[in-house]
Design an enzyme around this catalytic site. Structure first.
Site, PDB file in Angstrom:
ATOM      1  N   ASP A  46       0.842  -1.199   0.000  1.00 46.13           N
ATOM      2  CA  ASP A  46       0.000   0.000   0.000  1.00 46.13           C
ATOM      3  C   ASP A  46       0.877   1.248   0.000  1.00 46.13           C
ATOM      4  OD1 ASP A  46      -2.564  -1.317   0.158  1.00 46.13           O
ATOM      5  OD2 ASP A  46      -2.022  -1.833   2.205  1.00 46.13           O
ATOM      6  N   ASN A 100      -2.264 -39.635   7.603  1.00 51.00           N
ATOM      7  CA  ASN A 100      -1.882 -38.399   6.921  1.00 51.00           C
ATOM      8  C   ASN A 100      -2.666 -37.240   7.540  1.00 51.00           C
ATOM      9  OD1 ASN A 100      -1.483 -37.630   3.390  1.00 51.00           O
ATOM     10  ND2 ASN A 100      -1.415 -36.256   5.122  1.00 51.00           N
ATOM     11  N   ASP A 138       4.581 -33.184  -0.585  1.00 57.35           N
ATOM     12  CA  ASP A 138       3.712 -33.151  -1.750  1.00 57.35           C
ATOM     13  C   ASP A 138       3.596 -31.717  -2.277  1.00 57.35           C
ATOM     14  OD1 ASP A 138       2.503 -32.750   0.788  1.00 57.35           O
ATOM     15  OD2 ASP A 138       0.509 -32.990  -0.059  1.00 57.35           O
ATOM     16  N   GLU A 185       2.305 -20.571   5.470  1.00 58.19           N
ATOM     17  CA  GLU A 185       2.700 -21.980   5.478  1.00 58.19           C
ATOM     18  C   GLU A 185       4.166 -22.173   5.105  1.00 58.19           C
ATOM     19  OE1 GLU A 185       1.168 -25.971   3.040  1.00 58.19           O
ATOM     20  OE2 GLU A 185       0.943 -23.977   2.165  1.00 58.19           O
TER      21      GLU A 185
END
Length: 662
Positions: free
Chosen positions: A69, A272, A400, A594
Site C-alpha cells: 500500500d 496423513n 507433496d 505456510e
C-alpha cells in the site's frame, strides 16, 4: 484523523517514524534504542478508526495495511492526555489496525490502545501472539463442542456432517450415536474391521471426518495447521508440539500424542490426516520423539502414560514400517508406500490434467471423459495405476510435491524415512534402558535396549552401504528398483544430522555442503535449483523444491547442527529464517504463512498450491502451525543480541557477511 474524547488545551506533538518517536522539541523517547517505551493511551472509536485507516492506507482494498500500500501521508492520533501523535510507518499502522480488529471482535465500541502496543517490537509481538492467541485459535476437538468448526469447512462436499468411527471404539460409537440425537444432520458411520483400498475408494463421494479419542465425555484436543488444513495432520503435529512445549502448552502436546496413539490402535497407523480419504496413508514418523519430549516436560511424571505410549509406538514401528510393503527386503531398508486406488480424491479438479492428457490422447477421447471412465474402472491402465501409487506415496512422505519424488516415490529408500526410523530405534533404546529396567514387553515379545541398539546399528550400516556417497560427501535416496543411488540434493539428505545417525567425519563433509548448496538468504532451501532443473519434466513449480523453504526442514537441521557442535552455522540459519518471518510480518500486516520463497525472502510463493495463511482480513488469528512453532523454537535457541537484530530487521547478509547467490 482520530481524536480523543477528552480535549486538552496543552498538547505535545510526537512524531512516530521508522523506529523512533520524537517530540516537537527534538527529544528522543526510545526503548531498546528503537522503540518507545510509553504508556501514552488513545481512547479510540473502534469502527470509525478502522474505516479511517482502511480508507487512507489500504490502497489495494485487501483489508490489510501492507508494504504494497505504502501511502505517503501521516496519521494523527490524540491521546487521552491531549498529546498529538503522528504515525508514518506501515508496521505501526498495521499494528493499530490489528488492535482495533481485536477490539471489534470483542464487540467493543471504543478501545484503549497504548503507544507501546502500536510500537511493540516485532519479534516480541509475533512470539506473544503465537503463545497467547494462535495456539488457541488452532485448537480443535472432535466432540459436541468442536465438531461444527471442522464439519462446516469446504471439504464436506454435501450437506451431511459425516463422521466415521472405528468398529472397535465402543466409547466413540456410543458418544457419537448419542450426539446424533441432538444433531440431526450428523451422520455416524461405523467403519468395517478390515479397511481395504477398495472400501476407501467406495466412500470417496461420501467424505467425512475420522473420529479421534473421546475421554471423560470430551474430545481430546489437538492443533491443526490452519487455513484449509482444518484437521489433525501427521508430522505437522510433532513440530507444532515442539512449539507448544516451549510455550508451556503441555496439555495440547500430550493431547496430540494421545490422539496419535488412538489412531494407531484403531486405524492401524498415524494418518496423513483424520479425513476419510486418508485411511490408507500414513505420514513421516515422529511419535517416539514426541513421546520423549512430552514425557521430559511432564511434572509429575506419568509412567503409566509412558508405558502405554511406548507400547503403541513399538506396535506402529513393527506393523506399519517393518511388516508391510513399506519394508524392502532387497535392501533391508524402508520406503514410504501408500496403498489406495485411483486418483487421490483430495486434489483439486484439474490437478492431474497434464498427466491424464497423454492417456486420453491414446484413447482418442477428451481428457474429462477419460478421467471419468478411469475412475469408474471402465478403462484400465497399469502404468497409470503405478503413477498414482507413486503420487499417493509422495503425499504420504509429507513432501507433496517435489520433483525428487515425482513418479518414483515408491521405488525409493529415502534418506528421511530411514533416518526417522533410526531415531525411533535409538529412542526405544533410551526409553527402555532409562525407565523400564531394560525390559519391555509388547504383544508377548520382550524388548531390551540392546535389541534396539543393534537394530539402529544395522540400519546405520545399511544406510552407509546404499545411501552414503563418499565422493559427494552426503547421503542420497536409493532407487532399489534400478539398484542405484540418486543425486537429488534435498534438505531431507541431512536428516541424519537430526537423528544422530552420521559419524562426526560424515558431518564434517555434510555441513559445508548444507551451507553452500542449501543456504539461501532467508533460510534452508527444500532443494537446489540444479536438481530441479535436472529432473523436472514440466515448468510446474513444485512447492517442496527450490526456491522454497519449510519450517520442518529448518527445525530438524538446526537441532542436528547444534547436536554435532556446529552452533555458529545453526545460529546463522536460525537468524535467516526468523528474519524472513519477521520481515514479512512487519511488511504484510502480521502475515505468518505456510512456507516461504527463501531466495526472494517472501511469502508470495508461486507454486502449485499457493500459500496457506495469507488470506485474512485485518488480522491473522492463527498464523500457521509449524511456522508458529519454528518461530518459538528459533527464538529459544537464539542469543539475545540476535533477537535485538531481528527487532531492528538487520539484513542477514549484512549480519553474517556476503553469501553465495542462489
Amino acid at each position: 484523523m482520530s481524536h480523543s474524547n477528552k480535549p486538552n488545551a496543552t498538547r505535545t506533538l510526537i512524531y512516530i517514524g521508522i523506529g523512533v518517536a520524537i517530540s516537537i522539541s527534538g527529544t528522543f523517547m526510545s526503548c531498546n534504542d528503537k522503540f518507545v517505551e510509553s504508556q501514552t493511551v488513545f481512547d479510540l472509536p473502534v469502527n470509525r478508526t478502522m474505516q479511517e485507516l482502511l480508507a487512507g492506507y489500504d490502497t489495494d482494498g485487501d483489508k490489510k495495511i501492507t508494504k504494497d500500500d505504502a501511502p505517503n501521508k501521516d496519521y494523527f492520533l490524540v491521546s487521552t492526555k491531549g498529546d498529538t501523535v503522528i504515525i508514518r510507518n506501515t508496521y505501526y499502522l498495521s499494528n493499530l489496525l490489528q488492535e482495533l480488529a481485536i477490539a471489534n471482535e470483542n464487540a467493543q465500541d471504543t478501545a484503549l490502545i497504548t503507544l507501546r502496543q502500536i510500537q511493540e517490537p516485532p519479534a516480541e509481538r509475533i512470539s506473544r501472539r503465537i503463545k497467547t492467541q494462535f495456539w488457541d485459535d488452532l485448537t480443535r476437538t472432535i466432540d459436541e463442542k468442536g465438531i461444527n468448526r471442522i464439519m462446516d469447512d469446504d471439504k464436506m462436499h454435501d450437506e451431511r456432517r459425516r463422521i466415521y468411527v472405528p468398529y472397535d471404539d465402543q466409547v466413540g460409537i456410543a458418544y457419537f450415536h448419542n450426539l446424533q440425537k441432538r444433531m440431526p444432520k450428523l451422520e455416524v458411520v461405523v467403519l468395517p474391521e478390515n479397511i481395504t483400498p477398495e472400501y476407501v475408494e467406495s466412500i470417496n463421494n461420501m467424505p467425512g471426518i475420522l473420529a479421534l479419542k473421546i475421554e471423560n465425555n470430551k474430545g481430546v484436543p489437538f492443533v491443526v495447521p490452519g487455513g484449509r488444513f482444518n484437521e489433525m495432520y501427521g508430522w505437522d503435529s510433532y513440530f507444532e508440539g515442539v512449539g507448544l512445549i516451549i510455550d508451556h502448552r503441555l496439555d495440547l502436546a500430550k493431547g496430540m500424542v494421545d490422539n496419535f496413539c488412538y489412531q494407531i490402535r484403531h486405524y492401524g497407523k498415524i494418518l496423513n490426516a483424520n479425513r476419510s480419504y486418508y485411511l490408507t496413508r500414513t505420514q513421516p514418523p515422529f511419535l517416539s520423539s514426541y513421546i520423549r519430549e512430552v514425557y521430559a516436560a511432564m511434572h509429575p511424571k506419568d509412567k503409566k502414560w509412558l508405558e502405554e505410549c511406548l507400547a503403541t509406538a513399538i506396535t506402529e514401528y513393527e506393523n506399519v514400517w517393518m511388516h508391510s510393503k513399506r519394508y524392502t527386503p532387497a535392501t533391508g531398508l524402508n520406503r514410504f508406500y501408500a496403498s489406495g486406488k485411483g486418483i487421490p480424491p483430495e486434489t483439486e479438479p484439474g490437478h492431474f490434467k497434464a498427466v491424464l492428457q497423454e492417456y486420453a490422447d491414446r484413447h482418442k477421447i477428451a481428457v474429462e471423459e477419460f478421467e471419468e471412465l478411469y475412475k469408474a474402472g471402465v478403462i484400465k491402465d497399469s502404468t497409470l495405476d503405478r503413477y498414482f501409487t507413486h503420487d499417493r506415496t509422495l503425499r504420504e512422505s509429507g513432501h507433496d510435491t517435489s520433483w525428487r519424488l515425482d513418479n518414483i516415490a515408491a521405488d525409493l529408500n529415502c534418506v528421511d524415512i530411514n533416518a526417522l526410523l533410526y531415531k525411533y530405534e535409538k529412542d526405544f533404546e533410551f526409553l527402555i534402558g532409562t525407565y523400564f529396567k531394560d525390559s519391555f514387553t509388547v504383544n508377548g515379545k520382550t524388548y531390551t535396549s540392546a535389541y534396539w541398539s543393534e537394530k539402529a546399528a544395522d540400519r546405520r550400516e545399511l544406510m552407509e552401504k546404499y545411501m552414503w556417497d563418499e565422493k559427494a560427501g552426503c547421503f542420497f535416496d536409493y532407487n532399489f528398483k534400478k539398484e542405484e543411488i540418486t543425486d537429488y540434493m534435498s534438505a531431507t539428505n541431512f536428516f541424519p544430522l537430526w537423528a544422530g545417525l552420521c559419524t562426526h567425519e560424515q558431518a564434517e563433509k555434510m555441513v559445508p555442503i548444507l551451507m553452500s548448496d542449501l543456504k539461501a538468504k532467508g533460510g534452508i532451501l527444500a532443494s537446489t535449483k540444479e536438481s530441479v532443473e535436472k529432473y523436472k519434466t514440466s515448468e510446474v513449480q513444485r512447492q517442496w523444491d527450490y526456491p522454497n523453504g519449510w519450517a520442518p526442514h529448518q527445525m530438524l537441521l538446526w537441532k542436528g547442527l547444534i547436536d554435532y557442535g556446529y552452533e555458529k552455522e545453526a545460529r546463522e540459519l536460525i537468524y535467516r529464517w526468523l528474519w524472513t518471518i519477521t520481515q514479512n510480518a512487519v511488511d504484510y500486516n502480521g502475515t505468518i504463512p505456510e512456507k516461504y520463497d527463501v531466495v526472494n525472502t517472501t511469502h508470495k510463493v508461486y507454486a502449485e498450491y499457493g500459500n496457506v495463511g495469507t488470506e485474512f482480513a485485518y488480522i491473522t488469528k492463527s498464523g500457521f502451525g509449524w511456522m508458529n512453532a519454528s518461530y518459538q523454537y528459533g527464538l529459544s535457541l537464539l542469543p539475545q543480541e540476535y533477537i535485538q537484530k531481528l527487532d531492528n530487521l538487520e539484513n542477514p547478509d549484512v549480519v553474517f557477511g556476503e553469501t553465495k547467490k542462489q
